[in-house]
Design an enzyme around this catalytic site. Sequence first.
Site, short mmCIF file in Angstrom:
data_model
loop_
_atom_site.label_atom_id
_atom_site.label_comp_id
_atom_site.label_asym_id
_atom_site.label_seq_id
_atom_site.Cartn_x
_atom_site.Cartn_y
_atom_site.Cartn_z
CE1 TYR A 109 66.57 -2.82 51.55
CE2 TYR A 109 68.76 -2.65 51.12
CZ TYR A 109 67.77 -2.88 50.91
OH TYR A 109 66.63 -4.56 50.34
CB SER A 149 69.88 -6.54 51.00
OG SER A 149 70.83 -5.80 50.49
#
Length: 257
Positions: free
Chosen positions: A158, A144
């Site tokens: 995350y 990501s």
Amino acid sequence: MKHWTLKGKTAIVTGASKGIGKATTEEFLALGAEVLFLARSEDLIREAEEEYQQKGYKAFGMVADIGEEKERIAIVERAASLWGKLDILVNNVGTNVRKPTLEATFDDLQHVMDINVGTAFDLSVRLHPLLLKGEGPSIVNVASIAGKTGVMWTTGIYAMSKAAMDRMTKYLAVDWGKDGIRVNSVDPWFIATARVDRVLKIPEKVQRINDATPLGRVGEPEEVARTIAFLAMPASSYLTGLNVRIDGGFSQVGIQG
């Protein structure tokens, strides 16, 4: 055009019942690959398997919770039974615990790191013998842009897990280069998937995302899938250790939420 196809390739795609994983499975199948695609939802896997097979694709659905070691072992056994080798592995499974940093616990951190990084590492290692038998073997990890720069409406744990995934990509690319195994990752920004649906339902947030993105829009799963397919093709045979940003230019501007 023989370098721009996946015809004859064998592939595993994790987290393939929706979003980027589903789009990647469909892209691979359309390009001629045989695909073992995995997810926890039996209904979605069986529905997709029937759809793909009706189109004449060689698609094999498997219901698996990749967070369980015994099921990762079963994935390797299924690939060995189907093909006896593996050409492509796409580590796409991911999770998040959406809490402010000061409310996140060590258990939250452990869970996210285990699923996002640990399972990808373990599955890659377990599949290494089959990849060695593959033709131009390639691993693509779905990380990501959160692992690279500040991202709105996500969490620190995350972001940490996705940064670790990109670092793992570079390490394995160096470590396994001698084996002929290429390892790359993709770093998407906001992509129109169920995972971020709660954000994309709020017009004000969508506008902020668009304003922060030079291309002025949210990405589509198919746009990520096409990049993954390229990284798995013979056309990219000299590319390894890359973290490819699929972000519409966001990381060249960047804002804090």
